[in-house]
Design a protein around this motif. Structure first.
Motif, PDB file in Angstrom:
ATOM      1  N   ILE A 177       0.840  -1.206   0.000  1.00 41.38           N
ATOM      2  CA  ILE A 177       0.000   0.000   0.000  1.00 41.38           C
ATOM      3  C   ILE A 177       0.871   1.250   0.000  1.00 41.38           C
ATOM      4  O   ILE A 177       0.608   2.212  -0.742  1.00 41.38           O
ATOM      5  N   ILE A 178       1.927   1.250   0.815  1.00 42.06           N
ATOM      6  CA  ILE A 178       2.809   2.414   0.887  1.00 42.06           C
ATOM      7  C   ILE A 178       3.541   2.612  -0.442  1.00 42.06           C
ATOM      8  O   ILE A 178       3.643   3.730  -0.958  1.00 42.06           O
ATOM      9  N   GLY A 224       9.722   5.110  -4.146  1.00 41.07           N
ATOM     10  CA  GLY A 224       9.021   3.837  -4.039  1.00 41.07           C
ATOM     11  C   GLY A 224       9.964   2.660  -4.163  1.00 41.07           C
ATOM     12  O   GLY A 224       9.866   1.688  -3.399  1.00 41.07           O
ATOM     13  N   ASP A 225      10.895   2.748  -5.126  1.00 39.54           N
ATOM     14  CA  ASP A 225      11.885   1.675  -5.295  1.00 39.54           C
ATOM     15  C   ASP A 225      12.771   1.550  -4.060  1.00 39.54           C
ATOM     16  O   ASP A 225      13.084   0.433  -3.607  1.00 39.54           O
ATOM     17  N   PHE A 226      13.167   2.706  -3.505  1.00 37.74           N
ATOM     18  CA  PHE A 226      14.028   2.687  -2.322  1.00 37.74           C
ATOM     19  C   PHE A 226      13.294   2.078  -1.134  1.00 37.74           C
ATOM     20  O   PHE A 226      13.863   1.297  -0.364  1.00 37.74           O
ATOM     21  N   PHE A 227      12.010   2.416  -0.998  1.00 38.99           N
ATOM     22  CA  PHE A 227      11.213   1.856   0.100  1.00 38.99           C
ATOM     23  C   PHE A 227      11.092   0.341  -0.047  1.00 38.99           C
ATOM     24  O   PHE A 227      11.214  -0.399   0.940  1.00 38.99           O
ATOM     25  N   MET A 228      10.826  -0.126  -1.264  1.00 40.41           N
ATOM     26  CA  MET A 228      10.694  -1.563  -1.484  1.00 40.41           C
ATOM     27  C   MET A 228      12.006  -2.281  -1.158  1.00 40.41           C
ATOM     28  O   MET A 228      12.008  -3.385  -0.599  1.00 40.41           O
ATOM     29  N   SER A 258      10.964  -7.966  -5.599  1.00 41.80           N
ATOM     30  CA  SER A 258      10.654  -7.170  -6.783  1.00 41.80           C
ATOM     31  C   SER A 258       9.689  -7.941  -7.668  1.00 41.80           C
ATOM     32  O   SER A 258      10.064  -8.842  -8.410  1.00 41.80           O
ATOM     33  N   VAL A 259       8.413  -7.606  -7.529  1.00 40.76           N
ATOM     34  CA  VAL A 259       7.365  -8.304  -8.270  1.00 40.76           C
ATOM     35  C   VAL A 259       7.143  -7.611  -9.611  1.00 40.76           C
ATOM     36  O   VAL A 259       7.190  -6.389  -9.712  1.00 40.76           O
TER      37      VAL A 259
END
Length: 385
Positions: free
Chosen positions: A112-113, A126-130, A137-138
């Motif tokens: 969600i975030i 967003g990439d950094f948060f993931m 990495s879906v």
């Protein structure tokens, strides 16, 4: 929360601050005038420096600037302290009382975030948060990120008065937009037509209508006729009766908003970020929860964690109502798909389970609990909110 009480307290503190500031400036000006007067006397040829300094000292002692400033500052400090206490009383800083231990799926929360960041164009964040949350990495996330990046490129182009990316997207998704009942493509074509017409090129505007509006001419016949009338105002379109409708900035803003809504809808996402909605709802409901935790729960000597439902209603407003709010007046249960609201011939509404309990048989008439009329189950119709 009594906002009027807070406003009155703020006004009193603000008034004291202004009075204090005015008093400080008055004392400083008074001291400054005495010093300037002494300097002018010292500059004279036959001045008695000793007597001038003695006179200045006596006047400063008489003015007593420190006493005046201390009194003014003390009064201001008292006013600010009272205001701070009122704020603490109305805005409880310890919001942990409204917390409730809930076992969230961390993977779902992280998704969600990340989606919230992607949908707001913050793809790098967003990439950094993931990466930091150690989420896999879906492929679906990568596709979603690219789709939202495309949306923001379209929106940025529109804000720069470049409608080509938006028109291409609308044409590609024409059938889906029509199924949603949206006239987005037509509105974008109208904007492009007006942009051409404002350049005083009537022939080019006419050619644009013939070349680009032909595929949707049968669907939007009336609107296209209006566009053809706009040709009469070439070179002075700002004086036309359509200027307020087609030239205003709010018109552009509305179309940008509609494109965002339709884009998210076709992706299967809501227009508003779920995270933003959850935070906004929590912020709005927090005062009621804090009051409940500090007053209601303390009086009943109950633990917040042990309750299955709130002991008081939590009204968040219609903007946070996403489902039916019907509650059966007989069973006191909220309607759902299995137990929908049913309209009886008399005009009253009960839940399906209530009607079945009242009738006891589909072939037997039953009396409405709110009026003397009788009905059959087969006469009741399901309501959709």
């Amino acid at each position: 929360m009594e906002l009027s009480t807070l406003k009155d307290a703020f006004d009193r503190a603000s008034k004291k601050q202004k009075v204090s500031s005015s008093k400080v400036q008055e004392v400083i000006d008074q001291v400054g005038r005495e010093i300037e007067s002494a300097i002018l006397k010292l500059q004279s040829v036959d001045s008695d420096q000793k007597s001038i300094f003695i006179d200045l000292r006596n006047k400063l002692v008489e003015i007593s600037p420190m006493s005046q400033l201390e009194g003014s500052q003390k009064d201001l400090h008292i006013g600010l302290s009272k205001y701070a206490r009122i704020l603490e009383k109305h805005f409880n800083p310890d919001i942990s009382k409204a917390y409730r231990n809930v076992d969230f799926d961390s993977h779902t929360v992280n998704q969600i975030i990340a989606t919230h960041l992607y949908r707001h164009g913050l793809s790098d964040l967003g990439d950094f948060f993931m990466h930091e949350s150690k989420e896999p990495s879906v492929i679906a996330n990568a596709a979603l990120k690219l789709q939202f990046l495309e949306m923001y490129k379209i929106l940025d182009a529109m804000r720069s008065r470049n409608l080509e990316p938006a028109l291409n997207w609308a044409a590609t998704h024409r059938d889906q937009l029509l199924q949603n009942g949206s006239k987005l493509e037509l509105k974008l074509q109208q904007l492009q037509f007006v942009e051409i017409l404002q350049k005083q090129d009537k022939k080019q505007a006419l050619a644009y209508v013939r070349g680009h509006l032909a595929p949707i001419a049968s669907i939007h016949k009336v609107e296209i006729q209006k566009l053809m009338t706009c040709l009469l105002w070439a070179g002075r379109f700002d004086q036309s009766p359509y200027a307020d409708e087609l030239l205003s900035e709010t018109h552009w803003d509305k179309i940008i908003e509609e494109l965002t809504q339709q884009y998210c809808s076709l992706l299967g996402h809501s227009y508003e970020s779920p995270l933003s909605v959850a935070v906004a709802a929590g912020f709005q409901g927090l005062p009621t929860l804090l009051k409940m935790a500090s007053v209601v729960m303390a009086a009943k000597k109950q633990e917040w964690q042990e309750m299955k439902q709130l002991p008081m209603p939590l009204d968040l407003g219609r903007e946070f109502q996403f489902h039916s709010s019907f509650v059966c007046p007989v069973l006191r249960e909220q309607g759902n798909k299995e137990n929908p609201p049913m309209l009886m011939p008399c005009g009253h509404v009960l839940s399906k389970q209530s009607i079945l309990k009242l009738s006891k048989s589909s072939s037997r008439a039953f009396k409405c609990p709110y009026c003397p009329l009788e009905s059959f189950v087969t006469q009741c119709r399901e309501l959709h909110f």
